[in-house]
Write a protein that holds these residues in place. Sequence first.
Motif, PDB file in Angstrom:
ATOM      1  N   ALA A  47       0.834  -1.203   0.000  1.00 52.52           N
ATOM      2  CA  ALA A  47       0.000   0.000   0.000  1.00 52.52           C
ATOM      3  C   ALA A  47       0.867   1.250   0.000  1.00 52.52           C
ATOM      4  CB  ALA A  47      -0.912   0.001   1.226  1.00 52.52           C
ATOM      5  N   THR A  48       2.177   1.081  -0.156  1.00 52.03           N
ATOM      6  CA  THR A  48       3.119   2.190   0.019  1.00 52.03           C
ATOM      7  C   THR A  48       3.948   2.447  -1.234  1.00 52.03           C
ATOM      8  OG1 THR A  48       4.876   0.757   0.877  1.00 52.03           O
ATOM      9  CG2 THR A  48       3.278   1.607   2.476  1.00 52.03           C
ATOM     10  N   THR A  49       3.428   2.099  -2.401  1.00 51.03           N
ATOM     11  CA  THR A  49       4.201   2.171  -3.639  1.00 51.03           C
ATOM     12  C   THR A  49       3.882   3.455  -4.391  1.00 51.03           C
ATOM     13  OG1 THR A  49       4.105  -0.242  -3.778  1.00 51.03           O
ATOM     14  CG2 THR A  49       4.812   0.945  -5.747  1.00 51.03           C
ATOM     15  N   ALA A  50       4.785   4.430  -4.314  1.00 52.47           N
ATOM     16  CA  ALA A  50       4.553   5.725  -4.948  1.00 52.47           C
ATOM     17  C   ALA A  50       4.642   5.648  -6.473  1.00 52.47           C
ATOM     18  CB  ALA A  50       5.558   6.750  -4.417  1.00 52.47           C
ATOM     19  N   GLN A  51       5.421   4.708  -6.994  1.00 51.29           N
ATOM     20  CA  GLN A  51       5.504   4.465  -8.433  1.00 51.29           C
ATOM     21  C   GLN A  51       5.226   2.982  -8.662  1.00 51.29           C
ATOM     22  OE1 GLN A  51       6.094   6.462 -11.162  1.00 51.29           O
ATOM     23  NE2 GLN A  51       6.002   8.288  -9.882  1.00 51.29           N
ATOM     24  N   LEU A  52       4.130   2.678  -9.344  1.00 58.04           N
ATOM     25  CA  LEU A  52       3.700   1.297  -9.496  1.00 58.04           C
ATOM     26  C   LEU A  52       4.539   0.569 -10.537  1.00 58.04           C
ATOM     27  CD1 LEU A  52      -0.181   1.786  -9.473  1.00 58.04           C
ATOM     28  CD2 LEU A  52       1.398   1.577  -7.539  1.00 58.04           C
ATOM     29  N   GLY A  53       4.916  -0.659 -10.235  1.00 58.95           N
ATOM     30  CA  GLY A  53       5.639  -1.489 -11.183  1.00 58.95           C
ATOM     31  C   GLY A  53       4.687  -2.252 -12.083  1.00 58.95           C
ATOM     32  N   PRO A  54       5.216  -3.105 -12.963  1.00 56.56           N
ATOM     33  CA  PRO A  54       4.346  -3.900 -13.824  1.00 56.56           C
ATOM     34  C   PRO A  54       3.537  -4.895 -13.004  1.00 56.56           C
ATOM     35  CG  PRO A  54       6.618  -4.626 -14.046  1.00 56.56           C
ATOM     36  CD  PRO A  54       6.643  -3.379 -13.218  1.00 56.56           C
ATOM     37  N   ARG A  55       2.320  -5.117 -13.417  1.00 61.94           N
ATOM     38  CA  ARG A  55       1.495  -6.140 -12.746  1.00 61.94           C
ATOM     39  C   ARG A  55       2.157  -7.504 -12.889  1.00 61.94           C
ATOM     40  NH1 ARG A  55      -0.299  -9.287 -10.160  1.00 61.94           N
ATOM     41  NH2 ARG A  55      -2.409 -10.043  -9.886  1.00 61.94           N
ATOM     42  N   PHE A  56       2.591  -7.838 -14.117  1.00 65.45           N
ATOM     43  CA  PHE A  56       3.326  -9.076 -14.371  1.00 65.45           C
ATOM     44  C   PHE A  56       4.606  -8.769 -15.138  1.00 65.45           C
ATOM     45  CE2 PHE A  56      -0.878 -11.652 -14.686  1.00 65.45           C
ATOM     46  CZ  PHE A  56      -0.847 -11.941 -13.341  1.00 65.45           C
ATOM     47  N   ARG A  57       5.682  -9.454 -14.780  1.00 61.94           N
ATOM     48  CA  ARG A  57       6.870  -9.564 -15.640  1.00 61.94           C
ATOM     49  C   ARG A  57       7.285 -11.016 -15.567  1.00 61.94           C
ATOM     50  NH1 ARG A  57      12.942  -7.470 -16.183  1.00 61.94           N
ATOM     51  NH2 ARG A  57      13.188  -8.159 -14.023  1.00 61.94           N
ATOM     52  N   VAL A  58       7.184 -11.709 -16.695  1.00 63.40           N
ATOM     53  CA  VAL A  58       7.415 -13.149 -16.750  1.00 63.40           C
ATOM     54  C   VAL A  58       8.581 -13.388 -17.703  1.00 63.40           C
ATOM     55  CG1 VAL A  58       6.323 -15.394 -17.002  1.00 63.40           C
ATOM     56  CG2 VAL A  58       4.912 -13.378 -16.540  1.00 63.40           C
ATOM     57  N   LEU A  59       9.632 -14.022 -17.214  1.00 64.15           N
ATOM     58  CA  LEU A  59      10.853 -14.186 -17.979  1.00 64.15           C
ATOM     59  C   LEU A  59      11.093 -15.657 -18.286  1.00 64.15           C
ATOM     60  CD1 LEU A  59      13.071 -11.732 -15.904  1.00 64.15           C
ATOM     61  CD2 LEU A  59      11.685 -11.249 -17.936  1.00 64.15           C
ATOM     62  N   GLY A  60      11.198 -15.971 -19.574  1.00 59.55           N
ATOM     63  CA  GLY A  60      11.395 -17.341 -19.994  1.00 59.55           C
ATOM     64  C   GLY A  60      12.617 -17.510 -20.869  1.00 59.55           C
ATOM     65  N   SER A  61      12.845 -18.733 -21.302  1.00 58.70           N
ATOM     66  CA  SER A  61      14.031 -19.046 -22.107  1.00 58.70           C
ATOM     67  C   SER A  61      13.910 -18.529 -23.533  1.00 58.70           C
ATOM     68  CB  SER A  61      14.244 -20.563 -22.131  1.00 58.70           C
ATOM     69  OG  SER A  61      13.111 -21.222 -22.699  1.00 58.70           O
ATOM     70  N   ARG A  62      12.689 -18.229 -23.971  1.00 58.97           N
ATOM     71  CA  ARG A  62      12.469 -17.756 -25.333  1.00 58.97           C
ATOM     72  C   ARG A  62      12.092 -16.283 -25.372  1.00 58.97           C
ATOM     73  NH1 ARG A  62       8.389 -21.461 -28.286  1.00 58.97           N
ATOM     74  NH2 ARG A  62      10.184 -22.846 -28.008  1.00 58.97           N
ATOM     75  N   ALA A  63      11.281 -15.839 -24.429  1.00 60.75           N
ATOM     76  CA  ALA A  63      10.797 -14.462 -24.446  1.00 60.75           C
ATOM     77  C   ALA A  63      10.252 -14.106 -23.069  1.00 60.75           C
ATOM     78  CB  ALA A  63       9.704 -14.281 -25.511  1.00 60.75           C
ATOM     79  N   GLY A  64       9.921 -12.847 -22.913  1.00 63.51           N
ATOM     80  CA  GLY A  64       9.299 -12.372 -21.690  1.00 63.51           C
ATOM     81  C   GLY A  64       7.975 -11.700 -21.988  1.00 63.51           C
ATOM     82  N   TYR A  65       7.157 -11.576 -20.964  1.00 62.01           N
ATOM     83  CA  TYR A  65       5.863 -10.896 -21.070  1.00 62.01           C
ATOM     84  C   TYR A  65       5.783  -9.864 -19.962  1.00 62.01           C
ATOM     85  CZ  TYR A  65       0.728 -10.270 -20.725  1.00 62.01           C
ATOM     86  OH  TYR A  65      -0.554  -9.751 -20.649  1.00 62.01           O
ATOM     87  N   VAL A  66       5.497  -8.627 -20.312  1.00 60.59           N
ATOM     88  CA  VAL A  66       5.370  -7.544 -19.344  1.00 60.59           C
ATOM     89  C   VAL A  66       4.010  -6.897 -19.517  1.00 60.59           C
ATOM     90  CG1 VAL A  66       6.294  -5.345 -18.521  1.00 60.59           C
ATOM     91  CG2 VAL A  66       7.851  -7.131 -19.339  1.00 60.59           C
ATOM     92  N   LYS A  67       3.297  -6.742 -18.397  1.00 57.22           N
ATOM     93  CA  LYS A  67       1.949  -6.176 -18.446  1.00 57.22           C
ATOM     94  C   LYS A  67       1.769  -5.210 -17.284  1.00 57.22           C
ATOM     95  CE  LYS A  67      -2.490  -5.906 -19.602  1.00 57.22           C
ATOM     96  NZ  LYS A  67      -2.828  -4.791 -18.694  1.00 57.22           N
ATOM     97  N   TYR A  68       1.350  -3.990 -17.606  1.00 56.60           N
ATOM     98  CA  TYR A  68       1.051  -2.984 -16.594  1.00 56.60           C
ATOM     99  C   TYR A  68      -0.458  -2.847 -16.415  1.00 56.60           C
ATOM    100  CZ  TYR A  68       5.858  -1.206 -16.367  1.00 56.60           C
ATOM    101  OH  TYR A  68       7.208  -1.083 -16.159  1.00 56.60           O
ATOM    102  N   GLY A  69      -0.839  -2.326 -15.261  1.00 56.08           N
ATOM    103  CA  GLY A  69      -2.240  -1.982 -15.026  1.00 56.08           C
ATOM    104  C   GLY A  69      -3.057  -3.141 -14.488  1.00 56.08           C
ATOM    105  N   LEU A  70      -4.156  -2.792 -13.791  1.00 58.52           N
ATOM    106  CA  LEU A  70      -5.047  -3.786 -13.210  1.00 58.52           C
ATOM    107  C   LEU A  70      -6.197  -4.115 -14.136  1.00 58.52           C
ATOM    108  CD1 LEU A  70      -5.367  -2.558  -9.509  1.00 58.52           C
ATOM    109  CD2 LEU A  70      -4.151  -4.584 -10.319  1.00 58.52           C
ATOM    110  N   ASP A  71      -6.681  -5.333 -14.022  1.00 57.12           N
ATOM    111  CA  ASP A  71      -7.898  -5.743 -14.710  1.00 57.12           C
ATOM    112  C   ASP A  71      -9.005  -4.715 -14.448  1.00 57.12           C
ATOM    113  OD1 ASP A  71      -9.566  -8.450 -15.698  1.00 57.12           O
ATOM    114  OD2 ASP A  71     -10.690  -7.147 -14.346  1.00 57.12           O
ATOM    115  N   PRO A  72      -9.812  -4.342 -15.467  1.00 53.44           N
ATOM    116  CA  PRO A  72     -10.807  -3.277 -15.295  1.00 53.44           C
ATOM    117  C   PRO A  72     -12.100  -3.692 -14.605  1.00 53.44           C
ATOM    118  CG  PRO A  72     -10.899  -4.108 -17.542  1.00 53.44           C
ATOM    119  CD  PRO A  72      -9.743  -4.823 -16.868  1.00 53.44           C
TER     120      PRO A  72
END
Length: 357
Positions: free
Chosen positions: A237-262
Amino acid sequence: MTGTPLRAGLIGYGLAGSVFHAPLIAATEGLVLDTVVTSNPERQEQARAAFPDVRIAASADDLLARAGELDLVVIASPNKTHVPLATAALKAGLPVVVDKPVAGTAAEARELAALAEERGLLLSVFQNRRWDNDFLTLRKLLAEGELGEVWRFESRFERWRPQPKGGWRESGDPAEIGGLLYDLGSHVVDQALVLFGPARCVYAESDVRRPGAETDDDTFIALTHTSGVRSHLYVSATTAQLGPRFRVLGSRAGYVKYGLDPQEAALREGGRPGATAHWGTEPEELWGRVGAGESPATGGGRPERTLPGDYPAYYAAVTRALTEGGPNPVTALEAAAALDVLEAARRSARDRMAVTL
């Protein structure tokens, strides 16, 4: 689905009951919101205004006294009441849905599961974040092998609330089962276990940062899964700058997603599933990105269309389970496994050491 709809009694009409459960129950084919339990006169009027045909009961005892008129009890009351109310409803012969966390300990959750099995009744836990848009999208990417072998999963459920709001959720009384570890932590841990399987080691750091706060408001959990994946989970509850909701790192690629489900925001604003064809969708500029070797902040990777979020799917599955024998969408034993992790995280943060499960 045809025939007489199942009649649901909803215990609690605070945030969980009024924003999530009541609208989703009312929007589910084959299910009707029969009764709302609240002793608060203002909330009674709010329930009647939103659902003119609903009956009002002042207490759970009043509701369970006419158990024969109901087909399902939904428990959306404060955390400390979950176990006693679920126990009473099961003993009254009624299937039960309990908001998360189902209990304060994994042992209590397993006792409830055993009681439900003994009575031959459904006991399901409302883990709605399994139907978030980003989570559904990530499951699709994993199923299709887009990321290769996943090495690290980062999940953040962060807010900027520098002043405590008070209430039982922020109470320091252990009996209240408050704090972010058991609130938002229930979501991020459940998602990690669904995606990558059981955890074998838990490490956590938990702090009380805000002046006047009584319980954890900034917590980090690191999981080592038996599959080899490492999950890094943040709730704050103390995050002044929000990070990505998900950052998923794999052997082939990564997935980065910001923001909450609406969906939560839509429900808070009075939106209802089924009232629009675009429920749970988000604009293209909010889509996550899939790629390797570049930052999504500078345009690296390709946009990945976010699948629509689908909270209504939970109660649709509950209804099928009760009428057609379909699977329980979230079992109490699954919730107990998440509670094993939460309890280990609490011990880890207290003792400043990793905990092996």
